[in-house]
Scaffold this active site. Structure first.
Site, PDB file in Angstrom:
ATOM      1  CB  CYS A   1      -9.534  54.440  -4.711  1.00  0.00           C
ATOM      2  SG  CYS A   1     -10.107  53.697  -3.082  1.00  0.00           S
TER       3      CYS A   1
ATOM      4  N   GLY B   1     -16.248  45.325 -14.401  1.00  0.00           N
ATOM      5  CA  GLY B   1     -16.054  46.353 -13.546  1.00  0.00           C
ATOM      6  C   GLY B   1     -15.578  47.616 -14.270  1.00  0.00           C
TER       7      GLY B   1
ATOM      8  CB  CYS C   1      -9.708  47.924  -2.351  1.00  0.00           C
ATOM      9  SG  CYS C   1     -11.143  48.368  -3.274  1.00  0.00           S
TER      10      CYS C   1
ATOM     11  N   GLY D   1     -14.120  53.597 -15.514  1.00  0.00           N
ATOM     12  CA  GLY D   1     -13.701  54.909 -16.491  1.00  0.00           C
ATOM     13  C   GLY D   1     -12.311  54.898 -16.865  1.00  0.00           C
ATOM     14  N   GLY D   2     -11.327  53.997 -16.681  1.00  0.00           N
ATOM     15  CA  GLY D   2     -10.150  54.165 -17.325  1.00  0.00           C
ATOM     16  C   GLY D   2     -10.281  53.462 -18.557  1.00  0.00           C
TER      17      GLY D   2
ATOM     18  CB  SER E   1     -12.110  48.705 -16.993  1.00  0.00           C
ATOM     19  OG  SER E   1     -12.388  50.082 -16.807  1.00  0.00           O
TER      20      SER E   1
END
Length: 366
Positions: free
Chosen positions: A196, A9, A100, A12-13, A16
């Protein structure tokens, strides 16, 4: 020869992205998957999903892995956001990141990854998983300042058996160093914070779009003296100091005010002065909606550690009673602003046992 297919997953960070990089270096066939979980008012002012996608795609390109996106916004609205609104309307303070994880990142995402032929999924969470005596355990991260096991405590055996946390044994500084040395464009990207789907927008303004204001009185806890007005009990949480709109009160000392209780039936917000006021200290709590990582409840009368909010130091506690419906925990020292709707998470040393949703607490009597 590839060790197997892992779907990562990619948010964008940097975390990950490094997770994907490490798995690729370890010989796995890695595919990056970007999850879009929110569509309402997805604009540049508050929502960063477009930039997140671009950063994830750029990282995947440098790593040299396939990359795709999947839209889980319908699942998110049904399984997470609807519950978020129900809880706030009932006067509780939910933690949507916990839901989530269990419903989207490790259920919808996991199911999707399996259809793509994945053996396992991986994320950039700071936590660890291991198999011990035939059982999967969720462990705290090596970097205690970044540990995210609190948010993952609802994961079960099936989910953990298919999950990898490649950065869980690393410190954040090492993750950034690995990213920079590998030339990842997001190596210095600021960590995301907050819920988020709210992003940087004013929280009360966002919530008011779904739960209209219901003004009422602010009273001093333990009495009936009215000292102000609130805009709606759902906009406040226990222990809150900012945004109360209470100035100097005649006869009261110059100390900050904190939310101490809510009377939903009377629509009254009760406040106290001073961070250490007895009304903000709890001796025990009862939690429901329980979820245990092993599938088994903890032992009664055993001493464990617990967190009643993220980034809180571990608090020594004892499980007084536990059933399928609820768990009562008593603390060795007073706990500040134990808040209904938040998660109570139990630990045995570094092992996260699971937990539940706080329903009520009992005051500390010195």
């Amino acid at each position: 020869m590839s060790k197997g297919r892992i779907i990562v997953g990619l948010s964008g960070g940097v975390d990950s992205s490094v997770a994907a990089l490490l798995l690729k270096r370890a010989g796995y066939e890695v595919i990056g998957l970007f999850m879009k979980n929110w569509e309402d008012d997805d604009n540049e002012e508050y929502c960063s999903s477009r930039q997140d996608f671009l950063d994830a795609a750029a990282a995947a390109d440098v790593i040299g892995i396939d990359f795709e996106a999947v839209n889980f916004s319908a699942e998110y609205r049904e399984r997470v956001f609807a519950d978020f609104l129900r809880e706030y309307q009932a006067g509780r303070t939910p933690n949507p990141d916990v839901l989530c994880n269990s419903e989207i990142k490790f259920k919808a995402f996991l199911d999707h990854a399996m259809t793509l032929g994945a053996e396992k999924i991986a994320t950039g969470h700071y936590a660890q998983v291991r198999e011990f005596l035939g059982e999967w355990q969720l462990l705290k991260a090596e970097d205690g300042t970044k540990d995210q096991s609190y948010f993952l405590h609802r994961l079960n055996q099936a989910q953990l058996s298919k999950t990898l946390f490649p950065v869980g044994h690393l410190y954040k500084r090492d993750v950034r160093r690995i990213a920079e040395e590998a030339g990842l464009p997001n190596h210095a990207r600021k960590d995301s914070t907050g819920i988020c789907f709210i992003g940087e927008r004013p929280f009360r303004e966002f919530l008011a779009r779904y739960l209209p204001p219901q003004p009422g009185e602010i009273r001093i806890h333990g009495g009936d003296r009215v000292i102000g007005s609130h805009q709606g009990l759902m906009y406040y949480t226990l222990g809150q100091r900012e945004g109360l709109g209470i100035g100097g009160v005649r006869g009261a000392p110059e100390e900050p005010w904190f939310v101490a209780a809510k009377d939903m039936a009377a629509n009254v917000l009760y406040v106290v002065q001073g961070h250490e006021h007895p009304a903000l200290q709890s001796a025990s709590l009862v939690a429901g909606d329980l979820s245990w990582v092993s599938g088994r409840a903890p032992h009664t009368h055993w001493v464990y550690a617990a967190k009643t909010r993220y980034r809180q130091p571990d608090a020594a506690c004892q499980v007084e009673r536990v059933s399928a419906a609820e768990c009562e925990v008593r603390f060795a020292a007073p706990q500040w602003a134990v808040t209904p709707g938040q998660s109570m998470v139990l630990y045995e040393s570094r092992v996260c046992l699971g937990g539940g949703i706080i329903a009520a607490s009992q005051p500390w009597c010195a």
